[in-house]
Every structure is written in C-alpha cells, then in structure tokens.
Design a protein around this motif. Structure first.
Motif, PDB file in Angstrom:
ATOM      1  N   VAL A 157      32.726 -21.155  34.780  1.00 44.09           N
ATOM      2  CA  VAL A 157      32.601 -20.148  33.732  1.00 44.09           C
ATOM      3  C   VAL A 157      31.271 -19.418  33.898  1.00 44.09           C
ATOM      4  O   VAL A 157      30.220 -20.058  34.052  1.00 44.09           O
ATOM      5  N   GLU A 160      31.578 -14.905  29.557  1.00 43.06           N
ATOM      6  CA  GLU A 160      32.800 -15.078  28.775  1.00 43.06           C
ATOM      7  C   GLU A 160      34.047 -15.105  29.644  1.00 43.06           C
ATOM      8  O   GLU A 160      35.152 -14.842  29.177  1.00 43.06           O
ATOM      9  N   GLN A 161      33.911 -15.418  30.932  1.00 37.31           N
ATOM     10  CA  GLN A 161      35.081 -15.394  31.797  1.00 37.31           C
ATOM     11  C   GLN A 161      35.125 -16.593  32.732  1.00 37.31           C
ATOM     12  O   GLN A 161      34.090 -17.175  33.083  1.00 37.31           O
ATOM     13  N   VAL A 162      36.347 -16.969  33.105  1.00 34.71           N
ATOM     14  CA  VAL A 162      36.562 -17.976  34.136  1.00 34.71           C
ATOM     15  C   VAL A 162      36.536 -17.269  35.489  1.00 34.71           C
ATOM     16  O   VAL A 162      37.336 -16.359  35.737  1.00 34.71           O
ATOM     17  N   GLU A 195      41.515 -24.243  31.302  1.00 30.43           N
ATOM     18  CA  GLU A 195      40.651 -23.060  31.299  1.00 30.43           C
ATOM     19  C   GLU A 195      40.235 -22.699  29.879  1.00 30.43           C
ATOM     20  O   GLU A 195      39.062 -22.359  29.627  1.00 30.43           O
ATOM     21  N   GLN A 196      41.155 -22.769  28.950  1.00 33.21           N
ATOM     22  CA  GLN A 196      40.840 -22.401  27.566  1.00 33.21           C
ATOM     23  C   GLN A 196      39.837 -23.367  26.952  1.00 33.21           C
ATOM     24  O   GLN A 196      38.953 -22.948  26.191  1.00 33.21           O
ATOM     25  N   LEU A 199      36.393 -22.429  28.377  1.00 33.11           N
ATOM     26  CA  LEU A 199      35.895 -21.203  27.760  1.00 33.11           C
ATOM     27  C   LEU A 199      35.442 -21.439  26.323  1.00 33.11           C
ATOM     28  O   LEU A 199      34.405 -20.916  25.885  1.00 33.11           O
ATOM     29  N   GLN A 200      36.208 -22.222  25.571  1.00 32.84           N
ATOM     30  CA  GLN A 200      35.852 -22.488  24.185  1.00 32.84           C
ATOM     31  C   GLN A 200      34.546 -23.279  24.094  1.00 32.84           C
ATOM     32  O   GLN A 200      33.683 -22.980  23.257  1.00 32.84           O
ATOM     33  N   GLN A 203      31.649 -20.959  24.877  1.00 35.93           N
ATOM     34  CA  GLN A 203      31.359 -20.076  23.756  1.00 35.93           C
ATOM     35  C   GLN A 203      30.673 -20.829  22.618  1.00 35.93           C
ATOM     36  O   GLN A 203      29.663 -20.375  22.074  1.00 35.93           O
TER      37      GLN A 203
END
Length: 272
Positions: A157, A160-162, A195-196, A199-200, A203
């Motif tokens: 990451v 804000e992106q993979v 992936e989610q 990302l979470q 963040q």
C-alpha cells in the motif's frame, strides 16, 4: 517539488531529489527545513526531523512508529481491527508470565521477537523445550495463535492505493512464507477481502508506505504485520511503486492552511 532523500536506493530516478547521508543531516538543516518532503529517513532521525526541523517526512510518522515494534503494531491492530487480528498474548518475561502463557496458548503456537523482520526472530513452538529456548532468547514474551495456512498475501500500500498484491507460498522446510527465508511468490489473483483489509488498516492508522502480510483462514482475512521497508521481489520490473510514491507526494505537497478556509458569507443580512 523539492525532495531530500536519505535512501538513494529507494529514490533512484526521482526528479528534483537531493541525497543526503543520514549521519550528515545536521549539516543540511536549512535545506531540510525548505524541502517539500524528506524521504526515507532512518528511525533514529525521526524526532529531530519532525519536531526539531518541522520536516514533512515520507513514509508517515505513524508508519515509522507503529511499524518499528510488533508489540505496538499488534496493539494498534487490536484497536482498529480486533476481529482481523490473531489471538495474541504479550507479557513481560518473568516466571509467572511464562507459565501463564504455556498453560493458556494451545500447541502449536508462534512466538516472535518484537523487532525482527524477514522471518527472523520467529519460532514455531511445538514443545516445552521449544518454549524454554524462546524464553531464554526473548526480552518480551510475544506469542500468537497458530493459523493453519501454507501461504499468506503481501499487499503493498502506498497512500490510498494498493500498488500490488501477491501470494507468498511456504518455504520447502515449512512454516516460513517470507521470500528471504525460502518462500516463493505466486502472482495469482488474491481475495479482495485481503486488499480491503490492508487499505482499511492503512487509512485508520495513517500508514502510507507498507507491505501488509495478510493470512486467509476460511475466507476470513487476518493481519499478521506490516513492513515499512518491504522487499521488491514481488513488485515486477515496472515503475509502479515510484509512480505511486510521486503521485502521493504531489497530491499532498501543499501544506494545510492552519487557519482553515475563509468564513463563507452568511445567507442572511447582518445587522450593523
């Protein structure tokens, strides 16, 4: 955008970037103050740069501080994603604590040294003698439940992106998935849930440059750890990582106005 880098290998071909040796940073204080971003400092430089010179550093301060120690990292994961964190016990290394963990955690279980990476400092505890050897080598007792997996997922990451995500299969000798310990890379598609989750976590924790290690157990993702300075074996031969970093730095280059935006005009007459 003027950049100063303390890691020439991670910023090769970055435009308008001046390299400074970490041990010489005090010779460049004014230049550091004027830089838009200071890239990849050493951990020991962080307080001096951020609090002494008011530099904007990349990776983020949170990436450094949370990523520096597995104890702090796990406690952060437990705070923001408890159902995605393996059952973990963290105790001081005393006789009572050793016995409590041994009596509580089912065999086999995993024991770690909090400041190790690349698969170093990780033990698979299968017997009392394994546990005694670990306890003799550990400063802090850090153990996790054993997850029944033969591979995990590395999710890289940036911002804000993979940037990429790939499987890491277990080494021939078993247990270790780290490429540095003999694991091998598989670029087959990974579950979106992995992936989610990465990302979470990035963040929620303000981590903007990390390789998250995610295990899938029955379709449910668990976060094992993240590495602020991850290897490049699974990144391919393109410049996706460089583009992602430069895109993030450019998008976040302008400092926020400390006074905030001007007050809008009220929609009603103001008495004078």
């Amino acid at each position: 955008m003027h950049l100063i880098s303390f890691n020439v290998f991670r910023t090769l071909s970055f435009p308008d970037t001046h390299y400074v040796k970490p041990e010489h940073f005090l010779r460049h204080k004014e230049e550091l103050r004027r830089a838009d971003w200071v890239l990849f400092p050493e951990y020991w430089q962080l307080n001096a740069l951020v609090h002494g010179l008011n530099c904007r550093v990349f990776p983020s301060v949170a990436s450094y501080r949370i990523g520096h120690d597995k104890v702090e990292m796990t406690r952060a994961f437990q705070t923001v994603a408890p159902t995605h964190t393996p059952w973990t016990l963290i105790e001081s290394n005393g006789p009572r604590e050793r016995e409590m963990i041994w009596d509580t955690m089912p065999l086999p279980f995993v024991a770690k040294r909090p400041k190790a990476s690349m698969g170093e400092g990780v033990w698979l505890i299968q017997s009392r003698s394994d546990w005694q050897r670990y306890c003799q080598a550990a400063d802090v007792l850090y153990v996790q439940e054993y997850l029944p997996i033969d591979r995990d997922i590395r999710v890289v990451v940036v911002g804000e992106q993979v940037v990429t995500a790939y499987w890491r299969h277990q080494a021939d000798q078993g247990f270790y998935n780290n490429v540095a310990r003999g694991g091998h890379i598989d670029t087959s598609p990974v579950p979106e849930a992995a992936e989610q989750l990465a990302l979470q976590l990035a963040q929620d924790l303000d981590v903007n440059h990390a390789g998250f290690d995610i295990a899938m157990v029955g379709g449910h993702p668990y976060v094992l750890e993240f590495n602020r300075l991850f290897g490049n074996q699974g990144l391919g031969k393109g410049n996706e990582l460089q583009q992602a970093i430069l895109g993030y730095l450019t998008a976040h280059c302008a400092p926020e106005d400390p006074d905030g935006p001007a007050d809008p005009q009220p929609p009603w007459p103001v008495a004078v």
